[in-house]
Design an enzyme around this catalytic site. Structure first.
Site, PDB file in Angstrom:
ATOM      1  N   HIS A  73      35.047  39.179  42.173  1.00 45.40           N
ATOM      2  CA  HIS A  73      34.118  40.017  42.916  1.00 45.40           C
ATOM      3  C   HIS A  73      33.055  40.547  41.953  1.00 45.40           C
ATOM      4  CE1 HIS A  73      36.609  40.043  46.481  1.00 45.40           C
ATOM      5  NE2 HIS A  73      37.653  40.441  45.779  1.00 45.40           N
TER       6      HIS A  73
ATOM      7  N   CYS B  49      36.907  35.015  46.288  1.00 49.55           N
ATOM      8  CA  CYS B  49      38.276  35.513  46.418  1.00 49.55           C
ATOM      9  C   CYS B  49      38.982  34.831  47.589  1.00 49.55           C
ATOM     10  CB  CYS B  49      38.292  37.030  46.529  1.00 49.55           C
ATOM     11  SG  CYS B  49      39.924  37.751  46.132  1.00 49.55           S
TER      12      CYS B  49
END
Length: 507
Positions: free
Chosen positions: A433, A342
């Site tokens: 994630h 991310c």
């Protein structure tokens, strides 16, 4: 304790990280195992560890774990207000799963009235649908400077007439004073809702503690429901950043299957988010994962992970100021593995254009991936599935930054066939994630990274490890807490006639 129950309980804590989240998870799993329809609830959470729910929102990771303890899918109803700190003074305000605005401490006070209505509505909805709702407080109920606008502690307990138990971490020391002081600083009306205490993380002979518990009962008129022993095996899904300290190990990995260990250095960013992403690696036998904050700790690691960030540009500048950025670039040049997740993925690219999160405009990335990122006002929130080299994978996305150009080979493809992530030599990156919880993908990565003598375990399942921990929590709660008293509190509310402790507030 019977399976026929109806009511609610609020678990407060003397401090952050006292054990509220795990105690709620343990209570939820224990009740669910007995056939009670139970749900978790945290009115207001402050955390950058979050997950995406099936209903398309974002909640604290601890509430997602608690939902699993109940046998439920995570829902925005379990955590209607989430604050995601982006700096020491501001946080993103997420309401019912959606980001609404950025607030400072004083600004947030202006939102409390309508947020109180949101919290009350969602709690009432859960109580009408489930037999029992186990609520988790936030921080400490003794933050009397915030009592007038409190949503999650005594404000919630008073509005919904819910009994409160206060948990204290004895491993930190001073727990008896913490418990007494928490009650003593409260107003008489709030004290009337405090029904008892729980001691958490106890080591040693309980008989030595019992005289102190008797004195605490004499001083406060309230019993200790139980003393929960310290359990080394409980470490997954930590909610609080207090548990993510620099130069500290992650988890309790088992011995290696082969003759050698694999080492992972996870960079402890100042505004780290979803730090739990690296915990899947720490579930693997022979994989030693540590949080690091200085360049010397990453030079010889077999893998360096740059996790997510709630303040990507600021944390990138921190990487540069500490010398970590130079060392990461140097190790990639030596062919050593780097993985960005991310915000960490965005840092590895050529450029970041951010007029949303930091307002800093264009910032040069580390240049390890041929990638350009631009931030947009709307946040991407999505649960994802796909494949990576024929391996089924899953994860979730929470980010404002969009990849607007990617010149590298994709790491995977989502279920619609769209490419995602990047691979360039030893450097990988992804917005997903939870990707490392895909067991076959993680094993494939470990085999690729393997040093001489390291053997990837063939059967580690992160979901099974999580279930083991939830069941261990339930066992601890069942064995060490007074079940009859718990049932009376949940069914009957706070006992009548509890004494008021005189305090400086009444002077």
């Amino acid at each position: 304790m019977s399976s026929e129950m109806r009511g609610a309980l609020l678990v407060a804590g003397t401090t952050s990280d006292a054990g509220k989240s795990v105690l709620v998870a343990g209570l939820c799993r224990m009740l669910a195992r007995r056939g009670v329809r139970v749900a978790p609830f945290k009115a207001q959470n402050m955390s950058n560890n979050s997950v995406v729910t099936l209903d398309g929102g974002e909640i604290g990771r601890a509430q997602a774990l608690q939902a699993r303890a109940c046998g439920l899918e995570p829902s925005v109803r379990f955590n209607p207000v989430l604050l995601k700190p982006g700096s020491d003074r501001t946080s993103q305000l997420v309401v019912r799963g959606k980001a609404t605005t950025t607030v400072g401490a004083r600004d947030y006070m202006q939102h409390r009235q309508w947020l109180r209505a949101v919290v009350a509505e969602d709690l009432e909805s859960l109580r009408s649908e489930f037999d029992v709702v186990i609520c988790e407080g936030a921080g400490s109920p003794a933050e009397i400077n915030l009592r007038a606008t409190d949503l999650a502690n005594m404000g919630l307990a008073e509005a919904a007439r819910i009994p409160v138990v206060v948990v204290g971490d004895i491993d930190r020391g001073g727990v008896l004073a913490h418990l007494f002081g928490t009650v003593a600083v409260l107003s008489p009306s709030d004290q009337a809702l405090i029904a008892g205490f729980v001691i958490n993380k106890f080591r040693g002979d309980v008989a030595l503690l019992e005289p102190g518990l008797e004195q605490l009962r004499s001083l406060t008129g309230r019993p200790t429901l139980g003393v929960i022993p310290f359990a080394d095996d409980l470490w997954l899904d930590a909610e609080d950043s207090l548990g993510v300290t620099g130069n500290a190990p992650v988890g309790r990995p088992g011995p290696p299957v082969g003759s050698a260990w694999l080492t992972v250095a996870a960079v402890r960013l100042p505004r780290i988010s979803n730090s739990t992403d690296v915990e899947a690696l720490a579930c693997e036998p022979g994989v030693a994962v540590s949080w690091v904050t200085d360049p010397s700790r990453i030079r010889d690691a077999d893998l360096v992970v740059i996790p997510g960030s709630k303040s990507t540009v600021s944390d990138l500048e921190w990487l540069r100021s500490t010398g970590l950025a130079d060392e990461i670039v140097a190790r990639a040049g030596r062919g050593q593995a780097v993985l960005g997740i991310c915000g960490g993925y965005q840092m590895l690219g050529n450029s970041i254009v951010d007029d949303v999160e930091s307002g800093s405009g264009t910032t040069a990335g580390l240049g390890l991936l041929d990638l350009d990122v631009e931030f947009a006002p709307d946040k991407v929130l999505a649960q994802m599935t796909g494949t990576a080299d024929g391996i089924s994978v899953s994860g979730y996305e929470i980010h404002h930054g969009r990849v607007v150009r990617n010149g590298d080979h994709p790491l995977l493809a989502d279920s619609s066939g769209m490419p995602e992530g990047s691979v360039r030599g030893p450097v990988r990156g992804t917005h997903w994630h939870g990707l490392l919880e895909s067991d076959d993908f993680r094993r494939s990565l470990l085999r690729e990274l393997a040093v001489p003598g390291f053997v990837a375990a063939p059967d580690t399942a992160v979901a099974a490890v999580r279930e083991q921990q939830l069941n261990l929590l339930a066992d601890l709660v069942e064995q060490h807490l007074d079940q009859d008293l718990l049932e009376k509190l949940i069914n009957g509310g706070a006992p009548i006639g509890l004494p008021v402790i005189a305090s400086a507030l009444e002077a």
